[in-house]
Design a protein around this motif. Sequence first.
Motif, mmCIF file in Angstrom:
data_model
loop_
_atom_site.group_PDB
_atom_site.id
_atom_site.type_symbol
_atom_site.label_atom_id
_atom_site.label_comp_id
_atom_site.label_asym_id
_atom_site.label_seq_id
_atom_site.Cartn_x
_atom_site.Cartn_y
_atom_site.Cartn_z
ATOM 1 N N ALA A 222 0.840 -1.197 0.000
ATOM 2 C CA ALA A 222 0.000 0.000 0.000
ATOM 3 C C ALA A 222 0.870 1.239 0.000
ATOM 4 O O ALA A 222 2.066 1.195 0.330
ATOM 5 N N GLY A 224 0.541 5.284 1.469
ATOM 6 C CA GLY A 224 -0.222 6.249 2.251
ATOM 7 C C GLY A 224 0.026 7.653 1.745
ATOM 8 O O GLY A 224 1.167 8.028 1.475
ATOM 9 N N ASN A 310 -2.975 -0.928 -3.185
ATOM 10 C CA ASN A 310 -3.831 -0.147 -2.280
ATOM 11 C C ASN A 310 -3.332 1.286 -2.175
ATOM 12 O O ASN A 310 -2.132 1.526 -2.030
ATOM 13 N N VAL A 312 -4.104 4.514 0.268
ATOM 14 C CA VAL A 312 -4.772 4.953 1.497
ATOM 15 C C VAL A 312 -4.607 6.462 1.605
ATOM 16 O O VAL A 312 -3.493 6.966 1.717
ATOM 17 N N ILE A 357 -8.735 3.610 -0.422
ATOM 18 C CA ILE A 357 -9.282 3.647 0.933
ATOM 19 C C ILE A 357 -9.087 5.042 1.500
ATOM 20 O O ILE A 357 -7.986 5.596 1.476
ATOM 21 N N GLU A 358 -10.156 5.628 2.004
ATOM 22 C CA GLU A 358 -10.088 6.945 2.639
ATOM 23 C C GLU A 358 -10.236 6.774 4.143
ATOM 24 O O GLU A 358 -11.138 6.082 4.607
ATOM 25 N N THR A 359 -9.349 7.391 4.908
ATOM 26 C CA THR A 359 -9.390 7.258 6.362
ATOM 27 C C THR A 359 -9.129 8.604 7.018
ATOM 28 O O THR A 359 -8.507 9.494 6.418
ATOM 29 N N GLU A 361 -7.379 11.254 9.582
ATOM 30 C CA GLU A 361 -5.946 11.415 9.809
ATOM 31 C C GLU A 361 -5.609 12.057 11.148
ATOM 32 O O GLU A 361 -4.601 12.742 11.287
ATOM 33 N N ILE A 415 -1.383 4.789 6.784
ATOM 34 C CA ILE A 415 -1.459 3.356 6.463
ATOM 35 C C ILE A 415 -1.660 2.540 7.742
ATOM 36 O O ILE A 415 -2.431 1.578 7.773
ATOM 37 N N VAL A 418 -5.153 1.631 8.983
ATOM 38 C CA VAL A 418 -5.977 0.610 8.318
ATOM 39 C C VAL A 418 -5.177 -0.663 8.036
ATOM 40 O O VAL A 418 -5.645 -1.528 7.302
ATOM 41 N N LEU A 422 -6.601 -4.277 6.299
ATOM 42 C CA LEU A 422 -6.151 -4.656 4.961
ATOM 43 C C LEU A 422 -5.132 -5.788 4.985
ATOM 44 O O LEU A 422 -4.765 -6.304 3.925
#
Length: 465
Positions: A222, A224, A310, A312, A357-359, A361, A415, A418, A422
């Motif tokens: 992934a 980030g 991925n 993120v 993927i949105e998260t 922060e 990253i 999540v 993941l």
Amino acid sequence: MEDLKPNYQTQKILLSGNVSDETESYLIWACHLSNNLSNSTLFSVRQAHFARCPRREFFDKNDFYRSEFKDRYVSVSYAQLCKDFKFNHNYIGLGGQQAQQCIKSVVESIQSYNQLLKKYWQKEIDIKPKLPNYRKSGGLNQVTFPSQAVTYNKYEGYCSLAISNEARPNLEIKKLIIPSGVDFKPEQLVEVRITPSNGKLWAEYVYKSDKKQANDLDYSQAIGLDPGVNNWLTGVSTLGKSFILCGKKIKSINQKYNKLVAKYKKGKSNFSWDSFLANLTHKRNCQRRDVVNKAARFIINYCLVNKIGNIVFGWGKEIKQNSNLGKINNQNFVAIPTARLKKRIKELAEAIGIKFIETEEAYTSKSDYLAEDCLFKFGEKPEQYRFSVRRITRGNYRSKFGIICADALGAINIIKKVAIQLGISLVEVGRESLIVPKRYDLFSNLKKLYRKRSEMVLRLSRSNA
């Protein structure tokens, strides 16, 4: 192999200055008719709704008598509206198919209002929605030509649009010729939208495109992404590599634009607008759109070359609406099109099979990843907890293991938020990737050949499948 459903893509082409004066005049006239028809349709819907909607009478908290309409769904029928406006002069002037598309856009806005009203009643949103309002009288509105009203000539590089029977006898031209799009077949075309913006006309080609699935992506890896201002986008991958997309030039573009607008409007009304301001805004918007596309293509290219499956993206909900960074910092922060960049990255990623993927922060730039600090969700950090890192300069922190870049630290912590969901391992991310990320200037470093590399890698991955 799984069947890939087509997705819709859009190409935007500037028409002003690239078409004949007669064609441009007709399209402007059509945009006027579309504006009038949109207002007429909305007036009909609103009046019918108010006639059926009961009123609510009450005393407010100050004991003043109030009377207002009760909130109810707006019932609307597209077929009935088309029937009612069939003999309207705006409908006839536009032509049947173009007028139907205009009415359909009004119906869709009413349906969106109904959906938002339902969410408001269910406490899913806090702000009460309002009925769609009228467009400015005498203004311009988008005109949509469905594929049946378009003759698309891919090989000769032009597109012919339908002319209504009412307008045809009064025109010197027999065809509306505009530049065509590229890289799609005539049978893929869905519609052509004529969109006015800042005194210019644009053609938007909407077409179907099959998803180009990349087959060799590694979904255990992934990247980030941490958004900012001077460092517009900072990325750290689970492969132990990092980079920064510089945002200083984007900030300077906005600063220059604001300075010129303020100087030109000095002594004038805040609502004054003319061709100079329209051209200035048009140039600024083109620069922003170009840099968003370059940055998004860079991220996708980076993932394809390194086989990362991925993306993120760290994002704070309504972060710009609640920003309180001072007058100058607010102006820089709010004007940078980060939300548009996030949307564009998501579109390109999902089109080729990269997971987006949105998260949130929260605390990502404070928690020391190297010292294994805890990482909390927003509002869940205990008051007595203290993070290991300490700011020494703007953007740099002193960790237990040395000086690290705050934005790179934020990217890897994004990253980390999540990683468990993941199934991603962060063992290859070390101190080196958090010290000095490689910096890219979107206006000088990224040539067209580099941006095309992602398409080449994608073709190779498909051919090897």
